[in-house]
Design a protein around this motif. Structure first.
Motif, PDB file in Angstrom:
ATOM      1  N   SER A  41      10.857   0.637  23.569  1.00 48.21           N
ATOM      2  CA  SER A  41      10.838   2.100  23.681  1.00 48.21           C
ATOM      3  C   SER A  41      11.043   2.779  22.332  1.00 48.21           C
ATOM      4  N   LEU A  42      11.616   2.039  21.379  1.00 49.68           N
ATOM      5  CA  LEU A  42      11.813   2.562  20.023  1.00 49.68           C
ATOM      6  C   LEU A  42      10.617   2.274  19.113  1.00 49.68           C
ATOM      7  N   GLY A  43       9.606   1.607  19.663  1.00 47.03           N
ATOM      8  CA  GLY A  43       8.401   1.345  18.894  1.00 47.03           C
ATOM      9  C   GLY A  43       8.348  -0.001  18.228  1.00 47.03           C
ATOM     10  N   CYS A  44       9.221  -0.944  18.625  1.00 49.50           N
ATOM     11  CA  CYS A  44       9.233  -2.271  18.007  1.00 49.50           C
ATOM     12  C   CYS A  44       8.159  -3.170  18.614  1.00 49.50           C
ATOM     13  N   ALA A  60       7.503  -8.648  29.625  1.00 54.21           N
ATOM     14  CA  ALA A  60       6.380  -8.237  28.779  1.00 54.21           C
ATOM     15  C   ALA A  60       5.601  -7.112  29.447  1.00 54.21           C
ATOM     16  N   GLN A  61       5.417  -7.218  30.760  1.00 51.64           N
ATOM     17  CA  GLN A  61       4.726  -6.161  31.490  1.00 51.64           C
ATOM     18  C   GLN A  61       5.553  -4.884  31.515  1.00 51.64           C
ATOM     19  N   GLN A  68       3.052  -4.153  20.501  1.00 54.07           N
ATOM     20  CA  GLN A  68       2.573  -5.530  20.613  1.00 54.07           C
ATOM     21  C   GLN A  68       3.698  -6.414  21.147  1.00 54.07           C
ATOM     22  N   VAL A  69       3.408  -7.161  22.178  1.00 46.30           N
ATOM     23  CA  VAL A  69       4.402  -8.061  22.768  1.00 46.30           C
ATOM     24  C   VAL A  69       3.776  -9.443  22.913  1.00 46.30           C
ATOM     25  N   ARG A  70       4.378 -10.412  22.263  1.00 46.46           N
ATOM     26  CA  ARG A  70       3.986 -11.806  22.425  1.00 46.46           C
ATOM     27  C   ARG A  70       5.152 -12.558  23.062  1.00 46.46           C
TER      28      ARG A  70
END
Length: 305
Positions: A41-44, A60-61, A68-70
């Motif tokens: 939510s902070l943009g990370c 992740a969902q 971007q989430v890996r």
């Protein structure tokens, strides 16, 4: 004791989390899940690690598609699996700004009943994995402005009780490792924080290996912090580059007792109504053992005399 959270020491501040890349272990549930959601939510941008594949997919969902989430399934008790996971990170991610070693497990039960395999399993996940991961990332972190390392250490790394010996040992070690990192790399621009919560409402106690009837005794809810609160305070500590953050009144109370009145904690640990009875039983067994080893003729002569 009030409900405030206590921070110790300030240094370099992480001014913003926007577009930072965060590597986070234990991300599928509890504190790790909350950290992932709040950081997204902070943009990370996130690289999330856990052994729970379904949990990773779910978080992740939930993190949404704005960052971007890996994800990577990894058994942190396996150094080779960690090396493979780190290689995947290097191949797919350009930079790392924040490392959070959050994953942890526990064992509850008598220390003398623990097997070496159980000791190794816990120490690998709680201590050796953070060391391996941190050592891998240190050169890259030194190249980034506002880089930070946060280790989830626990008040159990400061104050010890009974039947959690392996967990205490791992967390004492993790605090020492964290302090050493801050002393060495703080001057190189890397922020380092030891996060030391008291009891938290997570699945940690369910994951523990209980010696007695399959359950680990859990603290009452009113003594526990929520995972959401611990995550928020961890992010705040990273932002302000706090040396250490102690969370929950009970954790702060134990911290103060250990610092100013360690004898009280020792007395509480030593006190037992059964202690004298057990000592008497052991003395009786020792007398019987000595009597059984005595020379029979000598025993008979003593009886005649």
């Amino acid at each position: 004791m009030d409900g405030r959270t206590y921070f110790h020491d300030e240094g370099i501040h992480v001014k913003t989390f926007d577009n930072k890349t965060v590597f986070l272990t234990g991300a599928a549930s509890g504190i790790g899940r909350e950290l992932a959601l709040q950081l997204s939510s902070l943009g990370c941008n996130l690289y999330l690690v856990d052994i729970d594949e379904a949990g990773l997919r779910d978080v992740a969902q939930a993190a949404g598609n704005k960052v971007q989430v890996r994800t990577r399934v990894c058994d942190l008790a396996d150094p080779a699996a960690i090396s493979s996971m780190l290689l995947d990170f290097d191949r797919n991610t350009d930079v790392i700004d924040v490392l959070i070693n959050n994953a942890g497990v526990l064992y509850y039960g008598a220390t003398h009943a623990m097997s070496q395999q159980q000791w190794d399993w816990l120490m690998k996940i709680n201590l050796l994995a953070p060391i391996q991961i941190t050592n891998h990332f240190l050169p890259r972190l030194m190249e980034r402005p506002d880089a930070h390392i946060a280790n989830m250490c626990s008040i159990s790394g400061m104050v010890a009780g009974g039947r959690f010996a392996a967990y205490h040992t791992s967390k004492f070690g993790l605090i020492g490792f964290t302090e050493a990192l801050r002393a060495e790399y703080g001057r190189k621009g890397i922020g380092v924080t030891a996060v030391c919560p008291g009891p938290v409402q997570t699945r940690l106690y369910e994951a523990g290996v209980a010696k007695e009837k399959g359950r680990v005794p859990t603290p009452p809810a009113f003594l526990c912090a929520s995972a959401e609160r611990v995550a928020a305070l961890t992010i705040k500590a990273i932002r302000r580059n706090k040396r250490q953050v102690v969370i929950t009144p009970i954790a702060h109370g134990l911290f103060l007792l250990k610092r100013f009145a360690p004898g009280l904690i020792d007395f509480a640990n030593q006190f037992s109504r059964k202690k004298k009875r057990r000592q008497a039983e052991l003395q009786q067994k020792e007398l019987e053992r000595l009597a059984s080893k005595a020379d029979p003729e000598d025993v008979n002569s003593r009886r005649v005399a």
